[in-house]
Write a protein that holds these residues in place. Structure first.
Motif, short mmCIF file in Angstrom:
data_model
loop_
_atom_site.label_atom_id
_atom_site.label_comp_id
_atom_site.label_asym_id
_atom_site.label_seq_id
_atom_site.Cartn_x
_atom_site.Cartn_y
_atom_site.Cartn_z
N TRP A 120 12.55 8.42 -1.35
CA TRP A 120 13.33 7.93 -2.49
C TRP A 120 13.60 6.43 -2.40
CZ3 TRP A 120 12.64 10.49 -6.50
CH2 TRP A 120 12.43 11.85 -6.45
N VAL A 121 13.74 5.92 -1.20
CA VAL A 121 13.88 4.46 -1.04
C VAL A 121 12.58 3.77 -1.46
CG1 VAL A 121 14.14 2.59 0.66
CG2 VAL A 121 15.66 4.58 0.75
N ILE A 122 11.47 4.30 -0.98
CA ILE A 122 10.16 3.71 -1.32
C ILE A 122 9.90 3.79 -2.82
CG2 ILE A 122 7.66 3.96 -1.03
CD1 ILE A 122 8.25 4.95 1.85
N ILE A 123 10.17 4.95 -3.42
CA ILE A 123 9.90 5.11 -4.86
C ILE A 123 10.82 4.21 -5.68
CG2 ILE A 123 11.40 7.08 -5.43
CD1 ILE A 123 7.84 6.73 -6.64
N HIS A 124 12.06 4.04 -5.23
CA HIS A 124 12.97 3.14 -5.95
C HIS A 124 12.44 1.70 -5.91
CE1 HIS A 124 16.56 1.15 -7.38
NE2 HIS A 124 16.54 0.39 -6.30
N GLU A 137 0.81 -1.23 0.00
CA GLU A 137 0.00 0.00 0.00
C GLU A 137 0.84 1.28 0.00
OE1 GLU A 137 -3.49 2.14 2.63
OE2 GLU A 137 -3.03 0.04 2.98
N LYS A 138 1.85 1.34 0.85
CA LYS A 138 2.68 2.56 0.95
C LYS A 138 3.45 2.79 -0.35
CE LYS A 138 4.50 5.33 4.22
NZ LYS A 138 3.76 5.96 5.26
N GLN A 139 4.02 1.73 -0.93
CA GLN A 139 4.73 1.87 -2.20
C GLN A 139 3.81 2.34 -3.30
OE1 GLN A 139 6.90 -1.58 -3.46
NE2 GLN A 139 8.24 -1.59 -1.67
N ALA A 140 2.63 1.76 -3.36
CA ALA A 140 1.66 2.16 -4.39
C ALA A 140 1.28 3.62 -4.23
CB ALA A 140 0.42 1.27 -4.33
#
Length: 184
Positions: free
Chosen positions: A164-168, A133-136
């Motif tokens: 930026w870690v999550i988006i990567h 969920e958080k990544q999406a």
């Protein structure tokens, strides 16, 4: 993180233009776009009790709208949906809503591109649903909705480096998913 409060009395003033602009780029038809936005508001009213306040009201409405757009394309691309297509007769034949006119001309690159973009959009939505969920949410806000880094960090109460870690991670997962489902 503060919980967001839902106020359906303000939806039309606050979000109708944004939702319409979002929709028109995906369906390329004013009337369908208006209908989908209206359906989104109705669905939002019906599911208000499910609003957890973890995302902003606009983000929540966009998530409902995305499903409405996907449902729209599923309906028109399914056998049942094709059976429900209505043919309208206008005095000007060039404005007729004929099923045959909806078939892509193999020599018309723009029609081909539109179909391919629609299919890719659906593939992206399907892959997005498979992310945590958080990544999406971060991927959607940064890549699809073009939110600024600062706005996302404030909205989700995360640091820029965490973003930026999550988006990567989301981009790697999306690329892998699209590799399997779209670029096969």
């Amino acid at each position: 993180m503060p919980k967001h409060v839902i106020d359906p009395n303000q939806w039309i003033n606050r979000y109708s233009d944004y939702l319409f602009n979002y929709t028109i780029t995906r369906v390329n038809d004013k009337e369908i776009a208006k209908d989908l936005v209206q359906d989104t508001f109705v669905a939002g009213l019906k599911s208000m009790k499910n609003f957890k306040g973890e995302a902003s009201e606009r983000t929540w409405l966009i998530s409902i709208l995305k499903r409405k757009v996907i449902d729209h394309y599923r309906k028109i691309n399914s056998n049942k949906g094709k059976a429900e297509v209505r043919i309208t007769y206008n005095t000007d034949e060039s404005e007729g809503d004929w099923l045959e006119e909806r078939v892509a001309d193999p020599f018309d690159k723009t029609a081909e591109d539109t179909i391919e973009n629609t299919e890719l959009g659906i593939a992206i939505e399907n892959c997005l649903e498979k992310l945590p969920e958080k990544q999406a949410q971060v991927f959607e806000m940064k890549t699809i909705l073009n939110y600024e880094t600062e706005a996302i960090c404030n909205e989700l109460n995360i640091t820029a480096s965490n973003l930026w870690v999550i988006i990567h991670r989301a981009r790697v997962a999306m690329a892998s998913c699209l590799e399997k489902s779209w670029f096969k």
